[in-house]
Motif scaffolding. Sequence first.
Motif, PDB file in Angstrom:
ATOM      1  N   ASP A  47       0.821  -1.211   0.000  1.00 30.25           N
ATOM      2  CA  ASP A  47       0.000   0.000   0.000  1.00 30.25           C
ATOM      3  C   ASP A  47       0.854   1.259   0.000  1.00 30.25           C
ATOM      4  N   LYS A  48       1.906   1.248   0.788  1.00 28.14           N
ATOM      5  CA  LYS A  48       2.785   2.421   0.876  1.00 28.14           C
ATOM      6  C   LYS A  48       3.402   2.745  -0.477  1.00 28.14           C
ATOM      7  N   PHE A  49       3.845   1.712  -1.175  1.00 27.50           N
ATOM      8  CA  PHE A  49       4.532   1.953  -2.447  1.00 27.50           C
ATOM      9  C   PHE A  49       3.570   2.167  -3.614  1.00 27.50           C
ATOM     10  N   LEU A  50       2.348   1.729  -3.465  1.00 22.49           N
ATOM     11  CA  LEU A  50       1.381   1.880  -4.561  1.00 22.49           C
ATOM     12  C   LEU A  50       0.437   3.069  -4.364  1.00 22.49           C
ATOM     13  N   LYS A  51       0.555   3.779  -3.246  1.00 22.11           N
ATOM     14  CA  LYS A  51      -0.426   4.814  -2.901  1.00 22.11           C
ATOM     15  C   LYS A  51      -0.512   5.950  -3.916  1.00 22.11           C
ATOM     16  N   GLU A  52       0.536   6.181  -4.692  1.00 19.29           N
ATOM     17  CA  GLU A  52       0.504   7.255  -5.686  1.00 19.29           C
ATOM     18  C   GLU A  52      -0.271   6.864  -6.943  1.00 19.29           C
ATOM     19  N   LEU A  53      -0.630   5.587  -7.046  1.00 20.93           N
ATOM     20  CA  LEU A  53      -1.357   5.101  -8.217  1.00 20.93           C
ATOM     21  C   LEU A  53      -2.835   4.929  -7.881  1.00 20.93           C
ATOM     22  N   SER A  54      -3.686   5.195  -8.862  1.00 19.74           N
ATOM     23  CA  SER A  54      -5.115   4.924  -8.676  1.00 19.74           C
ATOM     24  C   SER A  54      -5.318   3.408  -8.618  1.00 19.74           C
ATOM     25  N   GLU A  55      -6.509   2.973  -8.223  1.00 19.71           N
ATOM     26  CA  GLU A  55      -6.786   1.536  -8.174  1.00 19.71           C
ATOM     27  C   GLU A  55      -6.632   0.902  -9.551  1.00 19.71           C
ATOM     28  N   ASP A  56      -7.096   1.598 -10.586  1.00 20.46           N
ATOM     29  CA  ASP A  56      -6.949   1.081 -11.956  1.00 20.46           C
ATOM     30  C   ASP A  56      -5.474   0.983 -12.342  1.00 20.46           C
ATOM     31  N   GLU A  57      -4.695   2.006 -12.014  1.00 21.43           N
ATOM     32  CA  GLU A  57      -3.262   1.977 -12.319  1.00 21.43           C
ATOM     33  C   GLU A  57      -2.560   0.848 -11.564  1.00 21.43           C
ATOM     34  N   GLN A  58      -2.954   0.634 -10.311  1.00 21.22           N
ATOM     35  CA  GLN A  58      -2.370  -0.455  -9.533  1.00 21.22           C
ATOM     36  C   GLN A  58      -2.645  -1.805 -10.194  1.00 21.22           C
ATOM     37  N   ALA A  59      -3.881  -2.003 -10.639  1.00 18.72           N
ATOM     38  CA  ALA A  59      -4.254  -3.271 -11.272  1.00 18.72           C
ATOM     39  C   ALA A  59      -3.455  -3.479 -12.564  1.00 18.72           C
ATOM     40  N   VAL A  60      -3.322  -2.424 -13.349  1.00 18.97           N
ATOM     41  CA  VAL A  60      -2.549  -2.514 -14.600  1.00 18.97           C
ATOM     42  C   VAL A  60      -1.078  -2.781 -14.295  1.00 18.97           C
ATOM     43  N   PHE A  61      -0.534  -2.066 -13.334  1.00 20.60           N
ATOM     44  CA  PHE A  61       0.869  -2.232 -12.953  1.00 20.60           C
ATOM     45  C   PHE A  61       1.153  -3.672 -12.528  1.00 20.60           C
ATOM     46  N   MET A  62       0.309  -4.226 -11.672  1.00 23.34           N
ATOM     47  CA  MET A  62       0.501  -5.605 -11.214  1.00 23.34           C
ATOM     48  C   MET A  62       0.345  -6.588 -12.373  1.00 23.34           C
ATOM     49  N   ARG A  63      -0.630  -6.346 -13.242  1.00 24.25           N
ATOM     50  CA  ARG A  63      -0.819  -7.226 -14.397  1.00 24.25           C
ATOM     51  C   ARG A  63       0.407  -7.192 -15.301  1.00 24.25           C
ATOM     52  N   LEU A  64       0.960  -6.018 -15.519  1.00 27.17           N
ATOM     53  CA  LEU A  64       2.142  -5.895 -16.370  1.00 27.17           C
ATOM     54  C   LEU A  64       3.373  -6.537 -15.734  1.00 27.17           C
ATOM     55  N   LEU A  65       3.544  -6.369 -14.431  1.00 23.52           N
ATOM     56  CA  LEU A  65       4.664  -7.031 -13.757  1.00 23.52           C
ATOM     57  C   LEU A  65       4.549  -8.548 -13.869  1.00 23.52           C
ATOM     58  N   ASN A  66       3.345  -9.069 -13.676  1.00 29.84           N
ATOM     59  CA  ASN A  66       3.135 -10.507 -13.820  1.00 29.84           C
ATOM     60  C   ASN A  66       3.394 -10.960 -15.251  1.00 29.84           C
ATOM     61  N   LYS A  67       3.003 -10.134 -16.209  1.00 26.92           N
ATOM     62  CA  LYS A  67       3.237 -10.485 -17.618  1.00 26.92           C
ATOM     63  C   LYS A  67       4.732 -10.509 -17.922  1.00 26.92           C
ATOM     64  N   ILE A  68       5.460  -9.514 -17.478  1.00 29.34           N
ATOM     65  CA  ILE A  68       6.899  -9.453 -17.691  1.00 29.34           C
ATOM     66  C   ILE A  68       7.584 -10.627 -17.018  1.00 29.34           C
ATOM     67  N   ASN A  69       7.142 -10.958 -15.809  1.00 26.13           N
ATOM     68  CA  ASN A  69       7.722 -12.075 -15.058  1.00 26.13           C
ATOM     69  C   ASN A  69       7.165 -13.423 -15.480  1.00 26.13           C
ATOM     70  N   ARG A  70       6.249 -13.396 -16.435  1.00 20.35           N
ATOM     71  CA  ARG A  70       5.607 -14.613 -16.955  1.00 20.35           C
ATOM     72  C   ARG A  70       4.919 -15.417 -15.858  1.00 20.35           C
ATOM     73  N   LEU A  71       4.237 -14.703 -14.991  1.00 20.28           N
ATOM     74  CA  LEU A  71       3.475 -15.333 -13.916  1.00 20.28           C
ATOM     75  C   LEU A  71       1.988 -15.275 -14.287  1.00 20.28           C
ATOM     76  N   PRO A  72       1.221 -16.249 -13.833  1.00 25.61           N
ATOM     77  CA  PRO A  72      -0.235 -16.204 -14.118  1.00 25.61           C
ATOM     78  C   PRO A  72      -0.879 -15.038 -13.404  1.00 25.61           C
ATOM     79  N   GLU A  73      -1.885 -14.480 -14.021  1.00 24.63           N
ATOM     80  CA  GLU A  73      -2.588 -13.340 -13.405  1.00 24.63           C
ATOM     81  C   GLU A  73      -3.543 -13.792 -12.344  1.00 24.63           C
TER      82      GLU A  73
END
Length: 139
Positions: A113-139
């Motif tokens: 929460d501390k590190f994601l607080k500058e992002l909106s909820e939508d931005e957080q969801a996109v950011f996590m989805r993209l990190l998982n995609k880059i890391n080739r992890l299932p969403e």
Amino acid sequence: MDCSESLGYLVSHLNVSLQNELNERLHRYDLDIKVWPVLFSLWQEEGLTQTELSKRCDVASYTMTRLLDQMQSQGLITRNQVADNRRVFKIFLTDNAKAMEQDVIREAERVNDKFLKELSEDEQAVFMRLLNKINRLPE
């Protein structure tokens, strides 16, 4: 290219900051950041072998041995020998480690929460989805 355009630099910088913050919070429970991936993996699924844990945590086998030794001496895990193979042990959490799960997970969530607080909820969801995609992890 400057540092604001370097994926490696940005991810590394974020990783160090995240680990420092989480490590500080883990010290309240007499834990350190090195055991976090192992605990987190075992909270997800107990009874893994050392080899399985090494793969899940992306840690070398000899490093995992040292971590498990440390965790066993702290009373966090037990190693149960597999009946048909004396060289293989399954790793289980102690009641002590199970009891701290919710508190420690809550600390990790606070770090997120501390590190994601500058992002909106939508931005957080996109950011996590993209990190998982880059890391080739299932969403």
